[in-house]
Design an enzyme around this catalytic site. Sequence first.
Site, PDB file in Angstrom:
ATOM      1  N   THR A  30     114.795  34.836  -5.102  1.00 50.48           N
ATOM      2  CA  THR A  30     114.459  36.222  -5.461  1.00 50.48           C
ATOM      3  C   THR A  30     114.489  37.173  -4.267  1.00 50.48           C
ATOM      4  OG1 THR A  30     112.087  35.848  -5.148  1.00 50.48           O
ATOM      5  CG2 THR A  30     112.998  35.435  -7.347  1.00 50.48           C
ATOM      6  N   CYS A  34     105.538  36.213  -0.582  1.00 47.26           N
ATOM      7  CA  CYS A  34     104.246  36.295  -1.254  1.00 47.26           C
ATOM      8  C   CYS A  34     103.157  35.672  -0.394  1.00 47.26           C
ATOM      9  CB  CYS A  34     104.273  35.532  -2.586  1.00 47.26           C
ATOM     10  SG  CYS A  34     105.564  36.047  -3.728  1.00 47.26           S
ATOM     11  N   CYS A  38      99.562  34.037  -4.840  1.00 46.08           N
ATOM     12  CA  CYS A  38     100.280  34.929  -5.759  1.00 46.08           C
ATOM     13  C   CYS A  38     100.110  34.460  -7.206  1.00 46.08           C
ATOM     14  CB  CYS A  38     101.759  34.974  -5.402  1.00 46.08           C
ATOM     15  SG  CYS A  38     102.712  36.131  -6.419  1.00 46.08           S
ATOM     16  N   ARG A  63     111.549  40.937   1.026  1.00 45.88           N
ATOM     17  CA  ARG A  63     110.726  42.105   0.742  1.00 45.88           C
ATOM     18  C   ARG A  63     109.389  41.656   0.139  1.00 45.88           C
ATOM     19  NH1 ARG A  63     114.280  41.804  -3.587  1.00 45.88           N
ATOM     20  NH2 ARG A  63     113.318  41.973  -5.657  1.00 45.88           N
ATOM     21  N   CYS A  65     106.225  41.084  -2.219  1.00 46.20           N
ATOM     22  CA  CYS A  65     105.969  40.945  -3.649  1.00 46.20           C
ATOM     23  C   CYS A  65     105.123  42.123  -4.139  1.00 46.20           C
ATOM     24  CB  CYS A  65     105.237  39.628  -3.910  1.00 46.20           C
ATOM     25  SG  CYS A  65     104.699  39.387  -5.615  1.00 46.20           S
ATOM     26  N   CYS A  68     101.363  40.413  -5.661  1.00 49.10           N
ATOM     27  CA  CYS A  68     100.278  39.920  -4.805  1.00 49.10           C
ATOM     28  C   CYS A  68     100.091  40.736  -3.535  1.00 49.10           C
ATOM     29  CB  CYS A  68     100.510  38.458  -4.444  1.00 49.10           C
ATOM     30  SG  CYS A  68     101.895  38.148  -3.311  1.00 49.10           S
ATOM     31  N   ASP A 439      67.589  31.355  23.569  1.00 55.62           N
ATOM     32  CA  ASP A 439      67.022  32.397  22.702  1.00 55.62           C
ATOM     33  C   ASP A 439      65.762  31.872  22.020  1.00 55.62           C
ATOM     34  OD1 ASP A 439      67.626  35.060  21.102  1.00 55.62           O
ATOM     35  OD2 ASP A 439      67.093  33.528  19.626  1.00 55.62           O
TER      36      ASP A 439
END
Length: 489
Positions: A30, A34, A38, A63, A65, A68, A439
């Site tokens: 695709t 992601c 996702c 590129r 998604c 998500c 402490d």
Amino acid sequence: MHTNTAHCVRAVQAKDSRFDGWFFTAVLTTGIYCRPSCPVVPPKPQNMTFYPSAAACQQAGFRACKRCRPDSSPGSPEWNARADTVARAMRLIGDGVVDREGVPGLAARLGYSTRQIERQLNAELGAGPLALARAQRAQTARLLIETTALPMADVAFAAGFASVRAFNDTVREVFALSPTQLRARGRGAGTPTAPGTIDLRLPFRAPLHPDNLFGHLAATGVPGVEEWRDGAYRRTLALPYGHGTATLAPRPDHIACRLALTDLRDLTLAISRCRWLLDLDADPVAVDERLRADPLLAPLVDRAPGRRVPRTADAAEFAVRAVLGQQVSTAAARTHAARLVVAHGEPVEDPGGGLTHLFPTPEALAALDPEALALPRSRRATLVNLVGTLAAGELRLGPESDWETARQQLTALPGFGPWTVETIAMRALGDPDAFLPTDLGIRHAAAALGLPRTPAALTARAAAWRPWRAYATQHLWATGDHPVNSLPA
């Protein structure tokens, strides 16, 4: 982690949000990338490839998604749990140093050549500093596009782009949408706000226990600089191009954040400061797993999983406050700090509440008259030496700091003992393994739990908690009855 293919595939198939930010999944069929969690049906393993950063995915031609939104996942916990050159570089890039000072400025802060920095980042993250900064600019641009009505040209320059053309090209490449299309998708997601004000959600890895985190910030807040109002912690921020205020409120699955900035170019840094302040990029599962292995700590962890370490928005500010807090109560430390703020802090307006000043810079404090301080003479000298060293640039506390080098420099200053040094290392430098065996609260908690009481014996026992002793400290402190351990009413 991205090199362990079998591990990554299992995380993606389980849609495990714990690994968001650790690595990114690029889908070969695709062309998108992601986060591991996702919600879409996971692709076939043979169609997945994994990258260590969003910038590496973008550089490889993938590129983001649209479901998500991997650019908005929590940051990798590695950059806050390590102090090597790559981790320090990533913290500086997150603070927008490359946008303001370029790669030479980044390299100079780290003490390396630009070629060395580029080589190290490419080797570990699959992208150099310019690509990493570009990915961050894209994320900032998306926030401004979707949450404000600013003209696109203003968005471009506020996000750090040198030109509108570079802005348009980057948005289209990363999100497969034009800026106008991206704004149309986000329209109606927020409510109208005043100019310069942005509402956003800060993600984190679950679980997150907010009580000690916000309780500590509220109980120790300096009047005029910090306040707790209407269920939110608020404070002023000194930023490179101006100033601002941050309003932070815990929600079940995010931190609600409202930023009011005099210059939107400071947005990236303001977000980074807020995330750092609340320790939002921590990996609570890894931390709790290690601490739970100690049978005496396990009940504390089970009672409040996901404790974070409350940090600071300004390391130099916190160092000054740590000195003011030496051997006095929380209330007395707040009073001393408030006097410095009124006398030397820069006034600001806050239409939404009671914030009145920025905390004074080391340069402003370097000119103070020590005789005007209502402190013991030895502590006056300690404070004067500290602010003078900070103002002269001889001591630098910030994202670029090497933790051990900073410890050595602090220890060399008069009046700096182990408690003050470790407090600064934990809350200002962000060392997850900082520990305060001297402490008083820690010693009382240790005695109540059956842990060794002497600092040396407790330190030896705490070796099993490494590298998360700062988180163990939060659990031990939380056994006491103190306002820092609970959310204010």
